[in-house]
Design an enzyme around this catalytic site. Structure first.
Site, PDB file in Angstrom:
ATOM      1  N   ASP A  57      -2.593   1.321  11.912  1.00 37.54           N
ATOM      2  CA  ASP A  57      -4.035   1.079  12.538  1.00 37.54           C
ATOM      3  C   ASP A  57      -3.692   0.467  13.993  1.00 37.54           C
ATOM      4  OD1 ASP A  57      -6.500  -0.264  13.167  1.00 37.54           O
ATOM      5  OD2 ASP A  57      -6.771  -0.500  10.946  1.00 37.54           O
ATOM      6  N   GLY A  95       0.687  -1.225  -0.055  1.00 39.13           N
ATOM      7  CA  GLY A  95       0.011   0.019   0.298  1.00 39.13           C
ATOM      8  C   GLY A  95       0.798   1.279   0.010  1.00 39.13           C
ATOM      9  N   VAL A  99     -10.058   3.051   4.284  1.00 39.63           N
ATOM     10  CA  VAL A  99      -9.751   3.803   3.179  1.00 39.63           C
ATOM     11  C   VAL A  99      -8.898   3.113   2.063  1.00 39.63           C
ATOM     12  CG1 VAL A  99      -9.788   5.826   4.820  1.00 39.63           C
ATOM     13  CG2 VAL A  99      -7.641   4.395   4.400  1.00 39.63           C
ATOM     14  N   LYS A 119      -4.567   5.851  12.353  1.00 36.32           N
ATOM     15  CA  LYS A 119      -5.873   5.586  13.072  1.00 36.32           C
ATOM     16  C   LYS A 119      -5.719   5.433  14.353  1.00 36.32           C
ATOM     17  CE  LYS A 119      -8.166   3.189  10.175  1.00 36.32           C
ATOM     18  NZ  LYS A 119      -8.940   1.869   9.512  1.00 36.32           N
TER      19      LYS A 119
END
Length: 155
Positions: A68, A9, A118, A96
């Site tokens: 996260d 990512g 997202v 996050k």
């Protein structure tokens, strides 16, 4: 300095970030994940491809698309410290914080976000939507059956 991006990512962010880093550096990548095809962390960090460059005696910047639970970032920071890096710093495009389960705070953060799933700008949902030229929020009813029922959608 070694900039270590967490694939898959982060590739777009690392490319943009690398062009703005003014000190000499090399870019390397690690494949580590705790997601699989899910939208929440499984809690089990797996390293599928290790970095190629030696970090011994070098300054390391670990770059992730999103922090996260914090498990992946914390695990990799510890790994590079154990390999005798001169220093280890962490950077994430999105943080996050509401989902954090380990005591880790990235050194550099692009933006703090709420608890949304997202996609885009390299981030995916089961290998889809990576090439979007923006970051978008996936509506919960698309991936969460409970949200579908709450919204009165049968499918």
């Amino acid at each position: 300095m070694v900039v270590v991006g967490l694939l898959d990512g982060v590739f777009m962010f690392v490319a943009d970030l690398s062009r703005d880093i003014e000190v000499p550096h090399v870019v390397d990548f690690v494949v580590a994940s705790s997601y699989g095809a899910n939208t929440v962390s499984s809690g089990n960090v797996k390293i599928k491809k290790d970095a190629s460059a030696s970090v011994r005696g070098k300054h390391v910047l670990i770059v992730d698309d999103i922090c996260d639970s914090g498990r992946t970032l914390a695990s990799l920071a510890e790994l590079f410290r154990s390999r005798e890096a001169a220093s280890v710093r962490t950077c994430c495009l999105l943080d996050k914080t509401c989902r954090r389960v380990v005591d880790v705070q990235p050194d550099y953060v692009g933006a703090v976000i709420d608890d949304h799933f997202v996609v885009g700008y390299g981030m995916d949902w089961d290998a889809k939507y990576r090439s979007l030229p923006f970051i978008g929020i996936v509506k919960p009813h698309l991936y969460d059956p409970a949200a579908r029922v709450e919204e009165g959608d049968d499918g």
